[in-house]
Design a protein around this motif. Structure first.
Motif, PDB file in Angstrom:
ATOM      1  N   LEU A 187      -8.765  -3.566 -12.701  1.00 42.48           N
ATOM      2  CA  LEU A 187      -9.252  -2.807 -11.549  1.00 42.48           C
ATOM      3  C   LEU A 187      -8.188  -1.799 -11.138  1.00 42.48           C
ATOM      4  N   SER A 188      -8.619  -0.668 -10.679  1.00 43.68           N
ATOM      5  CA  SER A 188      -7.726   0.274 -10.014  1.00 43.68           C
ATOM      6  C   SER A 188      -7.695  -0.128  -8.540  1.00 43.68           C
ATOM      7  N   VAL A 189      -6.525  -0.460  -8.039  1.00 44.72           N
ATOM      8  CA  VAL A 189      -6.438  -1.014  -6.680  1.00 44.72           C
ATOM      9  C   VAL A 189      -7.091  -0.079  -5.656  1.00 44.72           C
ATOM     10  N   GLY A 190      -6.685   1.190  -5.662  1.00 46.05           N
ATOM     11  CA  GLY A 190      -7.231   2.132  -4.684  1.00 46.05           C
ATOM     12  C   GLY A 190      -8.718   2.383  -4.900  1.00 46.05           C
ATOM     13  N   ILE A 219      -0.147  -4.194  -2.737  1.00 44.55           N
ATOM     14  CA  ILE A 219       0.079  -3.464  -3.989  1.00 44.55           C
ATOM     15  C   ILE A 219      -0.365  -2.010  -3.785  1.00 44.55           C
ATOM     16  N   PRO A 220       0.432  -1.046  -4.240  1.00 45.01           N
ATOM     17  CA  PRO A 220       0.064   0.367  -4.029  1.00 45.01           C
ATOM     18  C   PRO A 220      -1.293   0.711  -4.643  1.00 45.01           C
ATOM     19  N   ASP A 221      -1.948   1.680  -4.003  1.00 47.51           N
ATOM     20  CA  ASP A 221      -3.296   2.061  -4.443  1.00 47.51           C
ATOM     21  C   ASP A 221      -3.336   2.607  -5.866  1.00 47.51           C
ATOM     22  N   ASN A 222      -2.235   3.193  -6.338  1.00 45.55           N
ATOM     23  CA  ASN A 222      -2.272   3.769  -7.685  1.00 45.55           C
ATOM     24  C   ASN A 222      -1.891   2.745  -8.758  1.00 45.55           C
TER      25      ASN A 222
END
Lengths: 140, 164
Positions: A80-83, A3-6
């Motif tokens: 949560l924010s992935v990045g 999943i992309p960091d943003n």
């Protein structure tokens, strides 16, 4: 697929795992032996393209209901924010975790998992809990 | 930044002093829960005993609502711990997915101490403690009821208020 960091990750937390309804304890982010063999379960809100986080949470709650999972009245979805979470775990413990799309077909297509840590990694779970950026009610 | 696995296990396990005595008079989960709250109320030196009792009752309701169990052994061990250290500040308390009480004293993200009471004589803990020279030490492990606080104080949990 990572999943992309943003993007974000939504993790269900039962009422007994919440601290005063505003903070989530690290135990909600522990990987359980056997049950979480593929990683920590949650959902990827941005899977629902063009929807806001709030709108995506409606879809995620629907998926929970479709799978017959009870949603407690005091429960929350921790975002949560992935990045941000990956960076925090790396910065503090030098561990690489990842967020991957693991669709649970056909009822829970946005299902996702956090990988890269084990049931004994209580430090990682507590660090992840410190990176929660927002809570949404379990019930809409 | 330090990352370590810290485990101290007791060389000789010490039996909980009151567990067997109370088991005989209160053996259903609700009776044991009430009995534990009575023992909590008896800790006169514990200023936050009312708040803790209220929190445990709230958590029990949340668990019942979600079909989860609270371990009576865990609650009894938590009360024994509070009896031993009544000058501790009010902890944050949750119930883990295996029904254990987990209490934390964490004034800041990098001053974090969480103890999980699994009902035996040892207690699982996580500790984040800043170092004077910079960085934060992080530990996870288990320790006996008797030694836990001394051990985590030695590891840097200077914010824990205990009279030992």
């Amino acid at each position: 697929v990572s999943i992309p960091d943003n993007h974000h990750f939504a993790r269900y937390a039962g009422g007994s795992r919440l601290i005063d309804g505003e903070t989530v304890d690290g135990s909600a982010f522990r990987v359980r032996p056997d049950l979480d063999a593929d990683g920590l379960s949650g959902n990827w809100p941005e899977y629902f393209k063009e929807k806001s986080l709030e709108e995506a949470l409606v879809e995620i709650r629907n998926a929970y209901n479709a799978k017959g999972r009870a949603i407690g009245a005091r429960s929350k979805f921790a975002i949560l924010s992935v990045g941000g979470t990956k960076d925090s775990v790396w910065e503090k413990e030098k561990r690489r975790i990842d967020f991957v799309h693991t669709p649970d077909c056909p009822l829970d297509l946005s299902h996702a998992s956090v990988t890269g840590y084990n049931p004994g990694d209580e430090i990682i779970a507590d660090i992840i809990a410190q990176t929660v950026i927002r809570l949404f009610p379990g019930w809409a | 930044v330090f990352g370590r696995d810290y485990t101290i296990l007791a060389e000789t396990a010490v039996l909980p002093p009151t567990a067997s005595r109370h088991l005989s008079i209160a053996d259903t989960p609700i009776e044991r829960f009430i009995s534990a709250l009575e023992r909590l109320w008896a800790i006169k030196a514990l200023n936050s005993r009312g708040e803790i009792a209220h929190r445990l009752a709230t958590l029990r309701s949340a668990c019942l609502e979600e079909g989860e169990a609270i371990s009576p052994d865990s609650i009894e061990q938590f009360i024994r711990f509070l009896t031993r250290y009544p000058s501790l500040d009010m902890p944050r308390i949750v119930i883990t997915d295996n029904g254990n009480v987990r209490a934390s004293w964490s004034p800041e993200p990098d001053r974090h101490f969480a103890a999980e009471f699994s009902g035996g004589n040892s207690i699982r803990f996580v500790l984040f403690a800043p170092r004077p020279e910079g960085g934060v030490a992080r530990f996870a492990g288990s320790e006996t009821e008797q030694r836990l606080v001394t051990a985590v104080k030695q590891l840097g949990a200077a914010w824990l208020r205990v009279d030992t």
